[in-house]
Scaffold this motif. Sequence first.
Motif, mmCIF file in Angstrom:
data_model
loop_
_atom_site.group_PDB
_atom_site.id
_atom_site.type_symbol
_atom_site.label_atom_id
_atom_site.label_comp_id
_atom_site.label_asym_id
_atom_site.label_seq_id
_atom_site.Cartn_x
_atom_site.Cartn_y
_atom_site.Cartn_z
ATOM 1 N N ASN A 171 0.880 -1.172 0.000
ATOM 2 C CA ASN A 171 0.000 0.000 0.000
ATOM 3 C C ASN A 171 0.912 1.214 0.000
ATOM 4 O OD1 ASN A 171 -2.821 -1.046 0.395
ATOM 5 N ND2 ASN A 171 -1.824 -2.016 2.156
ATOM 6 N N LEU A 172 0.795 2.021 -1.040
ATOM 7 C CA LEU A 172 1.677 3.185 -1.165
ATOM 8 C C LEU A 172 0.853 4.454 -0.970
ATOM 9 C CD1 LEU A 172 4.718 3.902 -2.104
ATOM 10 C CD2 LEU A 172 3.612 4.550 -4.255
ATOM 11 N N ALA A 173 1.198 5.221 0.070
ATOM 12 C CA ALA A 173 0.506 6.495 0.314
ATOM 13 C C ALA A 173 1.329 7.607 -0.324
ATOM 14 C CB ALA A 173 0.364 6.730 1.809
ATOM 15 N N VAL A 174 0.729 8.279 -1.286
ATOM 16 C CA VAL A 174 1.464 9.278 -2.074
ATOM 17 C C VAL A 174 0.901 10.669 -1.809
ATOM 18 C CG1 VAL A 174 2.277 9.860 -4.402
ATOM 19 C CG2 VAL A 174 1.582 7.533 -3.891
ATOM 20 N N ARG A 175 1.798 11.636 -1.739
ATOM 21 C CA ARG A 175 1.387 13.035 -1.539
ATOM 22 C C ARG A 175 2.167 13.889 -2.533
ATOM 23 N NH1 ARG A 175 2.541 17.536 2.158
ATOM 24 N NH2 ARG A 175 0.590 18.237 3.101
ATOM 25 N N VAL A 176 1.453 14.708 -3.263
ATOM 26 C CA VAL A 176 2.111 15.605 -4.219
ATOM 27 C C VAL A 176 1.629 17.027 -3.952
ATOM 28 C CG1 VAL A 176 2.385 16.208 -6.661
ATOM 29 C CG2 VAL A 176 2.311 13.804 -5.990
ATOM 30 N N VAL A 177 2.569 17.943 -3.824
ATOM 31 C CA VAL A 177 2.210 19.351 -3.618
ATOM 32 C C VAL A 177 2.655 20.144 -4.844
ATOM 33 C CG1 VAL A 177 2.386 21.354 -2.088
ATOM 34 C CG2 VAL A 177 2.671 19.037 -1.152
ATOM 35 N N TYR A 178 1.681 20.751 -5.495
ATOM 36 C CA TYR A 178 1.967 21.667 -6.595
ATOM 37 C C TYR A 178 1.937 23.087 -6.037
ATOM 38 C CZ TYR A 178 1.014 18.598 -10.724
ATOM 39 O OH TYR A 178 1.061 17.673 -11.723
ATOM 40 N N SER A 179 2.921 23.915 -6.368
ATOM 41 C CA SER A 179 2.874 25.324 -5.974
ATOM 42 C C SER A 179 3.286 26.205 -7.144
ATOM 43 C CB SER A 179 3.844 25.637 -4.824
ATOM 44 O OG SER A 179 3.940 24.579 -3.919
ATOM 45 N N VAL A 180 2.670 27.375 -7.209
ATOM 46 C CA VAL A 180 3.152 28.402 -8.141
ATOM 47 C C VAL A 180 3.796 29.459 -7.258
ATOM 48 C CG1 VAL A 180 2.459 30.216 -9.758
ATOM 49 C CG2 VAL A 180 1.481 27.938 -9.967
ATOM 50 N N THR A 181 5.085 29.641 -7.424
ATOM 51 C CA THR A 181 5.821 30.487 -6.486
ATOM 52 C C THR A 181 6.047 31.886 -7.069
ATOM 53 O OG1 THR A 181 7.945 29.741 -7.346
ATOM 54 C CG2 THR A 181 7.019 28.471 -5.523
ATOM 55 N N ASN A 182 6.398 32.818 -6.207
ATOM 56 C CA ASN A 182 6.548 34.194 -6.677
ATOM 57 C C ASN A 182 7.817 34.435 -7.482
ATOM 58 O OD1 ASN A 182 4.095 35.414 -6.077
ATOM 59 N ND2 ASN A 182 4.628 35.456 -3.901
ATOM 60 N N ASP A 183 8.688 33.421 -7.588
ATOM 61 C CA ASP A 183 9.806 33.574 -8.522
ATOM 62 C C ASP A 183 9.477 32.876 -9.857
ATOM 63 O OD1 ASP A 183 9.976 31.025 -7.536
ATOM 64 O OD2 ASP A 183 12.149 31.041 -7.211
ATOM 65 N N ASN A 184 8.184 32.834 -10.157
ATOM 66 C CA ASN A 184 7.701 32.320 -11.449
ATOM 67 C C ASN A 184 8.067 30.864 -11.703
ATOM 68 O OD1 ASN A 184 6.260 34.605 -12.268
ATOM 69 N ND2 ASN A 184 8.158 35.601 -12.926
ATOM 70 N N ALA A 185 7.818 30.037 -10.697
ATOM 71 C CA ALA A 185 8.096 28.614 -10.860
ATOM 72 C C ALA A 185 6.869 27.778 -10.533
ATOM 73 C CB ALA A 185 9.249 28.201 -9.966
ATOM 74 N N LEU A 186 6.796 26.675 -11.231
ATOM 75 C CA LEU A 186 5.863 25.619 -10.858
ATOM 76 C C LEU A 186 6.713 24.608 -10.101
ATOM 77 C CD1 LEU A 186 3.035 24.200 -11.169
ATOM 78 C CD2 LEU A 186 4.025 23.019 -13.131
ATOM 79 N N ARG A 187 6.387 24.441 -8.819
ATOM 80 C CA ARG A 187 7.190 23.557 -7.975
ATOM 81 C C ARG A 187 6.375 22.313 -7.650
ATOM 82 N NH1 ARG A 187 11.162 24.388 -3.247
ATOM 83 N NH2 ARG A 187 10.896 22.394 -2.208
ATOM 84 N N ILE A 188 7.020 21.153 -7.714
ATOM 85 C CA ILE A 188 6.314 19.896 -7.413
ATOM 86 C C ILE A 188 7.112 19.145 -6.349
ATOM 87 C CG2 ILE A 188 5.185 17.868 -8.391
ATOM 88 C CD1 ILE A 188 5.673 19.090 -11.186
ATOM 89 N N ASP A 189 6.461 18.918 -5.206
ATOM 90 C CA ASP A 189 7.083 18.138 -4.133
ATOM 91 C C ASP A 189 6.332 16.819 -3.996
ATOM 92 O OD1 ASP A 189 9.086 20.041 -2.783
ATOM 93 O OD2 ASP A 189 7.272 21.268 -2.902
#
Length: 377
Positions: A171-189
């Motif tokens: 059983n794999l519990a996955v979490r993904v956080v998408y952010s649009v940051t103020n230095d103009n980046a799409l960040r994926i954690d």
Amino acid sequence: MKTSTLFTTTLLILALLFTSCTRQESTMTKQSFGKTPDGTEVFLYTLRNKDGMEARITNYGGIVVSLLVKDRAGKLADVVLGFDSLASYIKDTPYFGALVGRYGNRIGKGEFQLAGVKYTLAKNNGANHLHGGLKGFDKVVWSVDEKASVPGESLVLTYLSRDGEEGYPGNLAVRVVYSVTNDNALRIDYSASTDKVTVVNLTHHSYFNLAGAGSSAILDHELFIDAGRFTPVDSGLIPTGELKSVVGTPMDFTAQTAIGARINENYEQLQKGGGYDHNWVLNKPLASMELAARVYEKSSGRTMEVLTSEPGLQFYSGNFLNGTHVGKGGVKYQHRYGFCLETQHFPDSPNKPGFPTTVLEPGKTYSSTTIYRFSTK
Ligand code: BGC
């Protein structure tokens, strides 16, 4: 005006202001994107930074549906390929904008062994397994953790992949956080944990076109990849296991070069991939967060930098696009109208003891970060 009337009027104005603000807030950050065939409603979330950069993301497949980025004149354009409707994503998509898992890229013959047990996965790409199987993470409805998300700034998606799903153990519990940051980046954690030893390799599959989605082929985009080696493949695009030097080959992007400059050269690896469809071995130290690649598009001035904690980068030049996918605004996506830069562990790692491991054990946390950062020149 009587004091009581003034009071009532003020209250009315305040109430109107409040409802219009909240209404604007909710339509700005979340709207329905339709229903899956089993009746589950999915949503489209909008993240926007102070500069106007905007991502619209659906919890169906964690797909980035659009990404608005400024050009050198300050004009926004959508720089990712995709569809206008959920139905089109459900019908047939070459992973446009999706979250890919449990294992991004290919696993040879759809088989691997772990702790003495043999696991068999779907062969959904010729003789091999690709992007997590028949129903990978790109085709599931993710839960949205609204409490942990910051409206307009970040979106937290979670998914529990059950033991045995698509043939994978645990059983794999996955979490993904998408952010649009103020230095103009799409960040994926990305993070994940398991209750049984398994393999994990998560990635993101946007097809970028910095001149604007659907406008042209990406052959004039200039690419730099900070990698002195790549993993050559066989005819099924499975790595042979060798880490080959890029020196003197069309795979050398250590100096910024147009994608189209050498793509048709008579080079065996390019023929196998129908163009670029390979994993580059990044020069940076394993797991450190550093620049992996940079892409520059002359006409718009847009530059995209890719930073990642991953050891590898799949550069795919959209070779299988052939005009059959009708994208946003009714535009047909022709051959090489988009490119992908998929940060990852190397393909077929579960069968390649020499590659950095993709094994995740219970009690350990998988974590990975990728940043797509935009600027102009
Ligand atoms: C793969 C390609 C594949 C594409 C769409 C990429 O990650 O490397 O070979 O065609 O995804 O499935």
